[in-house]
Design an enzyme around this catalytic site. Structure first.
Site, PDB file in Angstrom:
ATOM      1  N   MET A   1      47.010  12.993   0.613  1.00 11.29           N
ATOM      2  CA  MET A   1      47.799  11.768   0.943  1.00 11.29           C
ATOM      3  C   MET A   1      48.927  11.791   0.130  1.00 11.29           C
ATOM      4  SD  MET A   1      45.824  10.823   3.492  1.00 11.29           S
ATOM      5  CE  MET A   1      46.831   9.221   3.830  1.00 11.29           C
ATOM      6  N   LYS A   2      49.021  12.305  -0.968  1.00 12.51           N
ATOM      7  CA  LYS A   2      50.126  12.038  -1.975  1.00 12.51           C
ATOM      8  C   LYS A   2      51.316  13.124  -1.502  1.00 12.51           C
ATOM      9  CE  LYS A   2      52.835  11.977  -5.755  1.00 12.51           C
ATOM     10  NZ  LYS A   2      53.665  11.004  -5.857  1.00 12.51           N
ATOM     11  N   LEU A   3      50.675  14.257  -1.062  1.00 11.51           N
ATOM     12  CA  LEU A   3      51.625  15.126  -0.345  1.00 11.51           C
ATOM     13  C   LEU A   3      52.404  14.731   0.872  1.00 11.51           C
ATOM     14  CD1 LEU A   3      49.774  18.586  -0.944  1.00 11.51           C
ATOM     15  CD2 LEU A   3      51.972  17.640  -2.436  1.00 11.51           C
TER      16      LEU A   3
END
Length: 288
Positions: free
Chosen positions: A166-168
């Site tokens: 999700m961060k990427l």
């Protein structure tokens, strides 16, 4: 006691915020001067990572990448006590987060990947977003501690690497978004429109509300009822390119998008919704 490894812009301000809340914080950084500088705020600096984590209940780390996380944690492991919880805020690969979760569990320590959508000021003010996923019992055990460090803690479920993914995804959007802003400002300069007027436009017309609907439409794979025909979008894209080229103001991503539009028009999709240009990568990916 808390240990924090990595005194970059985020790590140093996370540390200042933890100190302001009355925590004892040991700090370490590869360049020792950055850790030493935090002594003025009340942190206890160490030259050796293992010494910094000795006695710590929580060991936070935020460094450059997967390789740096692995290297620093291996340096620190001699100081881990039974029950030490490793909390990694580094933006890493999904595979790396999964592997570290498994590896450190095998070593007898809990590892939680908790990347953030936070700038240095957010870290100092305990605002912004922190992402977690994986062992829900572990997350529940550290939730109160992490909640003091961020504006909102987002739990993405039981998959250990989901928070990393999700961060990427979020950062991918930010990179594309920033490149789009650069192209927009390039066009505004080409048309002699002051940046203040561009700001005024977006103060009144906010396209952020379109993001959810656009994602849903593109993910559905349905393009037969266009809100903006590909032919018309390509016409406008040509105007962007013509104006910027005439002014000698190159754009970053618009020319690439134009080529993708041409490909789909040649396939006979000019009358479809322009979002069809993402079909192959979204709806019909060619995975290895």
């Amino acid at each position: 006691m808390i240990a924090f490894l990595g005194m970059g812009l985020l790590g140093s301000n996370f540390t200042r915020a933890l100190l302001a809340k009355g925590n004892q914080v040991n700090v370490w950084n590869r360049t020792a001067a950055r850790a030493t500088a935090l002594a003025a705020d009340g942190a206890k600096p160490f030259e050796n990572a293992a010494d910094a984590v000795t006695g710590a209940e929580y060991v936070h780390i935020v460094v450059k990448d997967d390789a740096a996380v692995d290297a620093v944690l291996e340096q620190a492991r001699a100081g881990f006590k039974p029950g030490t919880i490793i909390i990694d805020h580094t933006t890493t690969s999904t595979e790396g987060a999964i592997q570290r979760t498994k590896y450190w569990a095998e070593q007898g320590f809990a590892y939680l990947h908790a990347p953030v959508f936070m700038g240095p000021q957010n870290a100092l003010e305990s605002t912004g977003f922190m992402l977690v996923s994986g062992d829900q019992r572990l997350i529940q055990a550290v939730e109160v501690h992490l909640a003091t460090m961020t504006g909102k803690l987002l739990n993405f479920g039981t998959e250990p690497g989901k928070a990393a993914s999700m961060k990427l995804i979020g950062n991918n959007f930010l990179v594309a978004f920033t490149a789009g802003i650069a192209d927009t400002l390039s066009l505004s300069r080409s048309l002699d429109v002051p940046f203040d007027d561009v700001i005024s436009l977006f103060e009144n017309w906010n396209p952020a509300g379109m993001v959810k609907g656009r994602i849903q439409r593109m993910a559905s794979g349905s393009y037969s009822q266009p809100s903006w025909e590909l032919n018309m979008a390509r016409k406008d894209t040509g105007l962007f390119i013509k104006a910027t080229e005439a002014a000698g103001m190159p754009q970053i991503i618009i020319p690439t998008i134009a080529k993708e539009m041409d490909k789909w028009i040649e396939k006979g999709h000019g009358a479809d919704d322009w979002t069809i240009i993402g079909h192959d990568s979204i709806v019909n990916p060619k995975k290895k």
